[in-house]
Design an enzyme around this catalytic site. Structure first.
Site, PDB file in Angstrom:
ATOM      1  CE  LYS A  70      -3.761  -2.600   2.021  1.00 55.18           C
ATOM      2  NZ  LYS A  70      -4.509  -3.047   3.210  1.00 55.18           N
ATOM      3  CD  GLN A 114      -3.432  -4.637   6.459  1.00 57.14           C
ATOM      4  OE1 GLN A 114      -3.411  -3.615   5.782  1.00 57.14           O
ATOM      5  NE2 GLN A 114      -3.933  -5.764   6.005  1.00 57.14           N
ATOM      6  CG  ASP A 137      -9.760  -0.556   4.752  1.00 55.87           C
ATOM      7  OD1 ASP A 137      -9.597  -0.702   3.527  1.00 55.87           O
ATOM      8  OD2 ASP A 137      -9.030  -1.087   5.620  1.00 55.87           O
TER       9      ASP A 137
END
Ligand code: NAP
Length: 295
Positions: A70, A114, A137
């Site tokens: 990422k 994460q 997200d």
């Protein structure tokens, strides 16, 4: 690459059998170049590049790999990124404080926590601390609710990437029978919502689904996100179906998906490979969401 390739005219390489490949690297490159152009416009106008902050807890090798990918992708398109790394036994309060300070930092456009987190941490509780405007997200209750209402700006990256992959290859969704395998908050549920919004007729399967094979075989578009290597084989796939394999598993021979690609490609019209299918699309969607969050 257009409809004619997915629908059987030679053009895309096949996987072992006859199916065409829904190449996520190609589709992601198109998205990345659009993001890079917008970042360049921002910089030319004197604005700073949007910044993605990642939070990584512990040293799960897969998570470390994903987070590194990422950051690399941000760099490729000119986005800023910053990583916040904590040991596996970090007290929850420290992660909470980090999220709080990133929420208040005007230079930070997007925050990515994460997953999975170590067991002693409450993932749902921590996600809800993220400012929904920075929730790249799309996992906060606010953004999940907006997605259900069809008004979400920040849609979860993997589902968003799956639909973008189908769009890149001009796969018709309207009126099609779509079957989604898996009902997680991260993938299955939101992808079913997005496909419904695109006028597909959606069936959502899970571990308690009866006549699972038959349900899958009815699909014109089959999205498999079960987290079970090789769960779907040729018995689950109707002739001419388009199959998206979301699963990622590290085996002795490298990465494999939830779909037995070799067997399925003899029946399917097109299939997304693992690796190189949904994975790159997830990252491209994250870059897009970081831009959107900065707007
Ligand atoms: P998850 O939270 O474990 O959910 C799995 C879902 O699959 C559950 O709803 C489960 O049903 C269902 N399922 C499990 N076994 C099944 C079976 N035998 N038949 C039918 N349904 C079954 O997983 P996830 O987070 O959605 O991830 C799914 C996979 O995608 C994993 O391999 C993950 O690594 C991968 N993934 C890839 C990306 C990417 O960027 N490429 C991103 C995210 C996830 P129940 O609800 O009944 O238990």
């Amino acid at each position: 690459v257009g409809l004619k390739n997915v629908y059987g005219v030679p053009g895309l390489p096949g996987i072992g059998g006859a199916a065409d490949v829904l190449d996520g690297r190609v589709a992601a490159a198109a998205i990345k170049s659009r993001v890079a152009a917008r970042v360049a416009d921002l910089l030319a106008g004197g604005s700073p590049a949007p910044l993605l902050a990642t939070i990584l807890v512990g040293n799960d090798p897969a998570s470390e790999t994903y987070v590194a990918a990422k950051h690399r992708a941000c760099e490729e398109v000119g986005l800023e990124s910053a990583s916040h790394v904590f040991p596996a036994d970090v007290p929850s309060g420290e992660v909470e404080a980090c999220i709080d300070s990133l929420n208040r930092d005007a230079a930070v456009s997007g925050i990515l926590l994460q997953l999975p987190l170590p067991d002693h941490l409450d993932a749902r509780g921590l996600i809800e601390l993220i400012d929904p405007r920075k929730d790249v997200d799309g996992l906060t209750a606010i953004n999940a609710g907006r997605l259900a209402h069809g008004s979400a700006a920040l849609v979860p990256c993997t589902p968003k990437g799956i639909v973008a992959l189908l769009d890149h290859y001009d796969v018709e969704l309207r009126g099609r029978r779509a079957v989604v395998v898996g009902r997680s908050d991260l993938v299955g549920k939101p992808v079913a919502t997005l496909l419904t919004q695109r006028d597909a007729t959606v069936t959502l399967c899970h571990s308690r689904t009866r006549a699972f094979q038959e349900e899958c075989r009815r699909a014109e578009v089959l999205v498999v996100a079960a987290g079970r290597p090789g769960l779907v084989d040729e018995r689950h796939v109707g002739w001419g179906a388009v199959v998206v394999d979301v699963g990622i598993h590290r085996g002795a021979d490298g990465l494999v998906g939830d779909v037995d690609a070799g067997a399925v490609s003899r029946r399917a019209k097109a299939i997304s490979p693992v690796p190189g299918g949904v994975g790159p699309m997830t990252i491209a969607s994250l870059l897009e969401n970081t831009m959107l969050a900065a707007a």
